[in-house]
Design an enzyme around this catalytic site. Structure first.
Site, PDB file in Angstrom:
ATOM      1  N   LYS A  81       0.835  -1.199   0.000  1.00  0.00           N
ATOM      2  CA  LYS A  81       0.000   0.000   0.000  1.00  0.00           C
ATOM      3  C   LYS A  81       0.874   1.254   0.000  1.00  0.00           C
ATOM      4  O   LYS A  81       1.933   1.290   0.641  1.00  0.00           O
ATOM      5  CB  LYS A  81      -0.902  -0.027   1.237  1.00  0.00           C
ATOM      6  N   SER A 155      -9.392   1.609   3.474  1.00  0.00           N
ATOM      7  CA  SER A 155      -8.568   2.400   2.579  1.00  0.00           C
ATOM      8  C   SER A 155      -7.546   1.592   1.786  1.00  0.00           C
ATOM      9  O   SER A 155      -6.890   2.127   0.896  1.00  0.00           O
ATOM     10  CB  SER A 155      -7.842   3.493   3.376  1.00  0.00           C
ATOM     11  N   SER A 179      -9.346  -0.835   7.634  1.00  0.00           N
ATOM     12  CA  SER A 179      -8.877  -0.613   6.266  1.00  0.00           C
ATOM     13  C   SER A 179      -8.282  -1.830   5.586  1.00  0.00           C
ATOM     14  O   SER A 179      -7.978  -1.775   4.396  1.00  0.00           O
ATOM     15  CB  SER A 179      -7.849   0.523   6.250  1.00  0.00           C
TER      16      SER A 179
END
Length: 465
Positions: A81, A155, A179
């Site tokens: 990420k 996210s 997330s």
């Protein structure tokens, strides 16, 4: 090699191919890069792809293999990420307001590489990771491989979409309020939030935020266990399985499982029929496997909400203060940061004291229960762009009706997983959340692996794959 089948083989199987000499690290990386080039235009799961760099790294892994070196992730392409440092790359955190290039790999990336994994790219996220969908002015809209009109969640939505579509067999996400679990549920993959502090966040732990955890997305429980063994420990090269891999390979003892389908006090919403069915069918399956399953309420009270909300808003304020060019932040981000300015250092101390009492109270449930099962979301993946143009307050209130089931376990620090539980009539993934007492990831991995054996999911292929 049959491209499609190898792409979906998973971490353990791809590493075995390299170990047995049936594939090289370069071949696996070329496969991943080719699939990213062909499919990511529909998904927008990657913000950066390291083509030549990844191939050069694969060649170094193949050279290590030729010298008799080996590791649990040798040759496996992975993604991380875009709030995790990779040397020489901008850690954008989903925003054009961050422009500095990292001077060194984050510790989690170092451990992946030491174990033989090759980082092929960085995955998309909403600005500063603030939302349960993956959309930003900087990186655009990331889409769900099961239905490109739907969000992959957030996210860590880019990481989940990349694994679900078979672009990479594993990706590292970051979970501060659900997330990892939310995107895993949206995309039909296994998502693990480890115990707080289990996986080192260096150098990102300078924020001292105990809510935030690094964890893996994979297509199977075993694969996540193997990755967790690498990123939580020394990544020592050994043929012996690690603690978490052993747990994923073992049948769990008879467990006491509490089920709660209620919304946390102070939030409002309605469970969709498919989510409720997934929760209760999983409870029935657990009973049939010999586990003791009871319905229980979570002792979370309306007056606990200011504790959670206050700490969230202060963390957002702190995130915003770190950006290099704040004028580039989205209007919604700036608005969400303003309440955090009212949370003083002294107030934070009091909120942390109250959080400690909340942690003790919630922990009482686990004195006589081994695992808690809840929904991950009130309904499957929602339409992409559903909150486009809406302000911070409207978006925040909306998300409390969709994903209120996750943040408590960041506050307590306990491990939690999102376990696939089938498909809705519309063909969208549904999932359940399992939470264990502190430091009991092994319990979750063993139980989730048992569910996977009885109700397999890893062979499902989304339309974009």
């Amino acid at each position: 090699m049959l491209e499609h089948e190898v792409a979906f083989e998973g971490v353990a199987a791809q590493a075995d191919l390299v170990r047995r000499g049936e594939a090289s690290a370069r071949e696996l990386v070329e496969l991943a890069l080719g699939r990213i080039e062909r499919l990511d235009g529909e998904l927008n799961a990657f913000g950066a792809v390291f083509g030549d760099r990844a191939l050069a790294e694969a060649d170094r892994v193949d050279a290590r293999q030729a010298r008799g070196d080996h590791g649990p992730l040798f040759g496996v392409p992975v993604a991380v990420k875009d709030e995790i440092d990779i040397a020489g790359e901008v850690t954008s955190r989903g925003t054009g307001a961050m422009t500095a290039r990292a001077t060194a790999d984050a510790e989690v990336v170092r451990r992946l590489r030491d174990a033989g994994a090759i980082v092929v790219g960085k995955t998309t996220m909403p600005e500063l990771g603030l939302w349960p969908f993956t959309e930003s002015i900087t990186w655009g809209v990331t889409r769900n491989p099961w239905d490109v009109e739907r969000t992959p969640g957030g996210s860590s939505g880019g990481s989940a979409a990349a694994v679900a579509a078979g672009l990479v067999p594993a990706a590292i996400g970051v979970d501060g309020a659900g997330s990892i679990r939310i995107p895993a549920a949206c995309c039909g993959v296994f998502g693990l939030k480890p115990q707080s502090g289990r996986v080192p966040r260096t150098p990102h732990d300078r924020d001292e935020n105990h809510w935030i955890c690094f964890g893996p997305f994979t297509r199977s429980v075993l694969d996540s266990a193997i990755v967790l063994d690498v990123i939580h420990g020394s990544a020592a090269r050994s043929d012996a399985p690690g603690e978490f891999e052993r747990a994923a390979r073992q049948r769990p003892p008879r467990l006491r499982v509490a089920v709660c389908d209620a919304f946390p006090a102070g939030t409002r919403g309605t469970l969709s029929e498919e989510v409720r069915d997934a929760l209760h069918s999983t409870a029935d399956l657990l009973r049939s496997l010999g586990h003791e399953v009871v319905e229980r309420d979570i002792n979370f009270r309306v007056r606990d909400n200011p504790v959670i909300i206050g700490l969230i808003f202060r963390a957002i304020r702190d995130f915003v203060q770190e950006v290099e060019q704040p004028q580039r932040l989205e209007r919604r981000t700036r608005a969400l940061a303003r309440p955090g300015a009212l949370v003083s250092d002294r107030m934070v101390e009091r909120l942390l004291e109250a959080e400690g009492r909340l942690r003790e109270r919630l922990g009482l449930l686990f004195a006589d229960q081994d695992v808690l099962m809840t929904p991950v979301m009130s309904q499957p993946a929602v339409r992409a762009g559903i909150m486009e143009g809406r302000g911070a307050t409207a978006t925040y209130l909306w998300e409390t009706g969709w994903v209120p089931f996750n943040v408590l376990w960041n506050s307590t620090g306990q491990p939690a997983v999102s376990v696939p539980a089938g498909l809705s009539p519309a063909g969208l993934p549904v999932a359940v959340q399992l939470i264990a007492r502190a430091n009991h990831e092994a319990t979750l991995l063993s139980l989730a692996a048992q569910l996977e054996h009885e109700r397999p999911w890893a062979d499902r292929r989304p339309p974009v794959s």
